[in-house]
Design a protein around this motif. Structure first.
Motif, PDB file in Angstrom:
ATOM      1  N   SER A 172       7.494   2.391  -8.507  1.00 30.64           N
ATOM      2  CA  SER A 172       8.761   2.638  -9.204  1.00 30.64           C
ATOM      3  C   SER A 172       9.709   1.457  -9.037  1.00 30.64           C
ATOM      4  CB  SER A 172       9.423   3.909  -8.665  1.00 30.64           C
ATOM      5  OG  SER A 172       9.913   3.684  -7.355  1.00 30.64           O
ATOM      6  N   GLU A 173      10.694   1.395  -9.906  1.00 32.56           N
ATOM      7  CA  GLU A 173      11.706   0.337  -9.814  1.00 32.56           C
ATOM      8  C   GLU A 173      12.473   0.435  -8.497  1.00 32.56           C
ATOM      9  OE1 GLU A 173      14.257  -0.389 -13.192  1.00 32.56           O
ATOM     10  OE2 GLU A 173      12.666   0.270 -14.561  1.00 32.56           O
ATOM     11  N   SER A 174      12.751   1.660  -8.054  1.00 29.98           N
ATOM     12  CA  SER A 174      13.493   1.822  -6.798  1.00 29.98           C
ATOM     13  C   SER A 174      12.670   1.335  -5.606  1.00 29.98           C
ATOM     14  CB  SER A 174      13.938   3.269  -6.607  1.00 29.98           C
ATOM     15  OG  SER A 174      12.837   4.153  -6.645  1.00 29.98           O
ATOM     16  N   GLU A 175      11.360   1.578  -5.627  1.00 27.90           N
ATOM     17  CA  GLU A 175      10.504   1.081  -4.551  1.00 27.90           C
ATOM     18  C   GLU A 175      10.451  -0.444  -4.558  1.00 27.90           C
ATOM     19  OE1 GLU A 175       7.245   4.662  -4.043  1.00 27.90           O
ATOM     20  OE2 GLU A 175       7.099   3.348  -5.786  1.00 27.90           O
ATOM     21  N   MET A 176      10.355  -1.022  -5.734  1.00 32.85           N
ATOM     22  CA  MET A 176      10.316  -2.484  -5.836  1.00 32.85           C
ATOM     23  C   MET A 176      11.638  -3.092  -5.390  1.00 32.85           C
ATOM     24  SD  MET A 176       7.259  -3.209  -6.458  1.00 32.85           S
ATOM     25  CE  MET A 176       7.510  -4.978  -6.572  1.00 32.85           C
ATOM     26  N   ARG A 211       0.838  -1.203   0.000  1.00 32.24           N
ATOM     27  CA  ARG A 211       0.000   0.000   0.000  1.00 32.24           C
ATOM     28  C   ARG A 211       0.874   1.255   0.000  1.00 32.24           C
ATOM     29  NH1 ARG A 211      -3.611  -3.660   2.411  1.00 32.24           N
ATOM     30  NH2 ARG A 211      -5.649  -3.540   1.420  1.00 32.24           N
ATOM     31  N   MET A 212       2.012   1.185   0.685  1.00 35.50           N
ATOM     32  CA  MET A 212       2.936   2.321   0.675  1.00 35.50           C
ATOM     33  C   MET A 212       3.522   2.502  -0.723  1.00 35.50           C
ATOM     34  SD  MET A 212       4.305   4.910   2.053  1.00 35.50           S
ATOM     35  CE  MET A 212       4.087   4.836   3.814  1.00 35.50           C
ATOM     36  N   ILE A 213       3.897   1.417  -1.363  1.00 41.90           N
ATOM     37  CA  ILE A 213       4.440   1.504  -2.724  1.00 41.90           C
ATOM     38  C   ILE A 213       3.440   2.187  -3.646  1.00 41.90           C
ATOM     39  CG2 ILE A 213       5.034   0.134  -4.778  1.00 41.90           C
ATOM     40  CD1 ILE A 213       6.339  -1.907  -2.852  1.00 41.90           C
ATOM     41  N   LEU A 214       2.159   1.855  -3.495  1.00 41.34           N
ATOM     42  CA  LEU A 214       1.129   2.378  -4.396  1.00 41.34           C
ATOM     43  C   LEU A 214       0.506   3.687  -3.933  1.00 41.34           C
ATOM     44  CD1 LEU A 214      -0.600  -1.017  -5.220  1.00 41.34           C
ATOM     45  CD2 LEU A 214       1.055   0.247  -6.615  1.00 41.34           C
ATOM     46  N   ALA A 215       0.925   4.203  -2.777  1.00 39.34           N
ATOM     47  CA  ALA A 215       0.322   5.422  -2.227  1.00 39.34           C
ATOM     48  C   ALA A 215       0.469   6.617  -3.151  1.00 39.34           C
ATOM     49  CB  ALA A 215       0.919   5.743  -0.856  1.00 39.34           C
ATOM     50  N   ASP A 216       1.563   6.679  -3.890  1.00 40.37           N
ATOM     51  CA  ASP A 216       1.755   7.811  -4.806  1.00 40.37           C
ATOM     52  C   ASP A 216       1.250   7.497  -6.211  1.00 40.37           C
ATOM     53  OD1 ASP A 216       3.710   6.068  -5.705  1.00 40.37           O
ATOM     54  OD2 ASP A 216       5.377   7.453  -5.428  1.00 40.37           O
ATOM     55  N   GLY A 217       0.644   6.324  -6.384  1.00 43.02           N
ATOM     56  CA  GLY A 217       0.054   5.965  -7.670  1.00 43.02           C
ATOM     57  C   GLY A 217       1.006   5.288  -8.633  1.00 43.02           C
ATOM     58  N   VAL A 218       2.276   5.173  -8.267  1.00 42.73           N
ATOM     59  CA  VAL A 218       3.269   4.586  -9.168  1.00 42.73           C
ATOM     60  C   VAL A 218       4.156   3.629  -8.380  1.00 42.73           C
ATOM     61  CG1 VAL A 218       5.219   5.094 -10.698  1.00 42.73           C
ATOM     62  CG2 VAL A 218       3.322   6.698 -10.552  1.00 42.73           C
ATOM     63  N   MET A 222       8.134   0.965   6.043  1.00 40.79           N
ATOM     64  CA  MET A 222       7.251   1.843   5.270  1.00 40.79           C
ATOM     65  C   MET A 222       7.963   3.134   4.897  1.00 40.79           C
ATOM     66  SD  MET A 222       3.569   1.180   7.133  1.00 40.79           S
ATOM     67  CE  MET A 222       2.608   2.086   5.899  1.00 40.79           C
ATOM     68  N   ALA A 223       8.725   3.705   5.821  1.00 42.13           N
ATOM     69  CA  ALA A 223       9.474   4.932   5.539  1.00 42.13           C
ATOM     70  C   ALA A 223      10.533   4.682   4.466  1.00 42.13           C
ATOM     71  CB  ALA A 223      10.117   5.467   6.815  1.00 42.13           C
ATOM     72  N   ASP A 224      11.202   3.535   4.533  1.00 47.04           N
ATOM     73  CA  ASP A 224      12.198   3.193   3.507  1.00 47.04           C
ATOM     74  C   ASP A 224      11.556   3.155   2.120  1.00 47.04           C
ATOM     75  OD1 ASP A 224      14.192   2.971   5.404  1.00 47.04           O
ATOM     76  OD2 ASP A 224      14.170   0.777   5.444  1.00 47.04           O
ATOM     77  N   LEU A 225      10.369   2.599   2.041  1.00 41.47           N
ATOM     78  CA  LEU A 225       9.675   2.536   0.751  1.00 41.47           C
ATOM     79  C   LEU A 225       9.241   3.928   0.292  1.00 41.47           C
ATOM     80  CD1 LEU A 225       7.609  -0.702   1.230  1.00 41.47           C
ATOM     81  CD2 LEU A 225       9.279  -0.265  -0.583  1.00 41.47           C
ATOM     82  N   ALA A 226       8.756   4.731   1.222  1.00 43.76           N
ATOM     83  CA  ALA A 226       8.316   6.082   0.860  1.00 43.76           C
ATOM     84  C   ALA A 226       9.471   6.908   0.307  1.00 43.76           C
ATOM     85  CB  ALA A 226       7.693   6.772   2.075  1.00 43.76           C
ATOM     86  N   LYS A 227      10.664   6.697   0.853  1.00 44.34           N
ATOM     87  CA  LYS A 227      11.839   7.476   0.431  1.00 44.34           C
ATOM     88  C   LYS A 227      12.545   6.868  -0.776  1.00 44.34           C
ATOM     89  CE  LYS A 227      13.758   7.033   4.432  1.00 44.34           C
ATOM     90  NZ  LYS A 227      14.686   7.064   5.567  1.00 44.34           N
ATOM     91  N   ALA A 228      12.178   5.666  -1.175  1.00 44.74           N
ATOM     92  CA  ALA A 228      12.928   4.925  -2.193  1.00 44.74           C
ATOM     93  C   ALA A 228      13.046   5.664  -3.522  1.00 44.74           C
ATOM     94  CB  ALA A 228      12.294   3.547  -2.420  1.00 44.74           C
TER      95      ALA A 228
END
Length: 143
Positions: free
Chosen positions: A46-50, A37-44, A106-112
């Protein structure tokens, strides 16, 4: 070579070991759903988040790299059965260090992706509030 073939045959009959592990552990399933859900919170996504998600799966949860795509597929197929509030509720009775770890992931993913979207900040803030975690706990090194 024979060992690898036996592992593949076993996987066909028993299913992927990483997926079994996630399916048998409701807290792990809930955490992975919250991370998605954090990965998709911004609608995208990204490769860095994955890449960060994959790192968390392997390093924090011991899920083999080769299982991660199957785990993602499992979460996609069955994740609709659990909403965010239900997933967070799984953590409310866990020890504070485990709750902090969720918030850090979750913070790590948000900043990824090097950009904090407003929806990411809202999701992280709401999660920390529900888990009674301070923002200071998320930025401090684990220990």
């Amino acid at each position: 070579m024979a060992t690898g073939l036996l592992a593949q045959i076993r996987s066909l009959f028993e299913g992927d070991a990483g997926v079994r592990r996630v399916a048998e552990d409701p807290v792990l399933s809930a955490e992975l759903l919250l991370l998605f859900r954090m990965i998709l919170a911004d609608g995208v996504a990204s490769e860095s988040e994955m890449a960060v998600f994959r790192r968390i799966c392997t390093q924090s949860f011991g899920i083999a790299e080769g299982s991660i795509d199957a785990v993602i597929e499992y979460l996609n197929d069955f994740g609709y059965e659990t909403n965010g509030s239900q997933a967070i509720a799984m953590f409310q009775d866990l020890d504070v260090e485990r709750r902090k770890l969720l918030a850090r992931h979750m913070a790590d993913l948000a900043k990824a992706d090097k950009h904090l979207a407003e929806n990411e900040v809202k999701l992280l803030r709401r999660t920390m509030d529900l888990l009674d975690i301070s923002p200071v706990d998320v930025v401090k090194p684990a220990g």
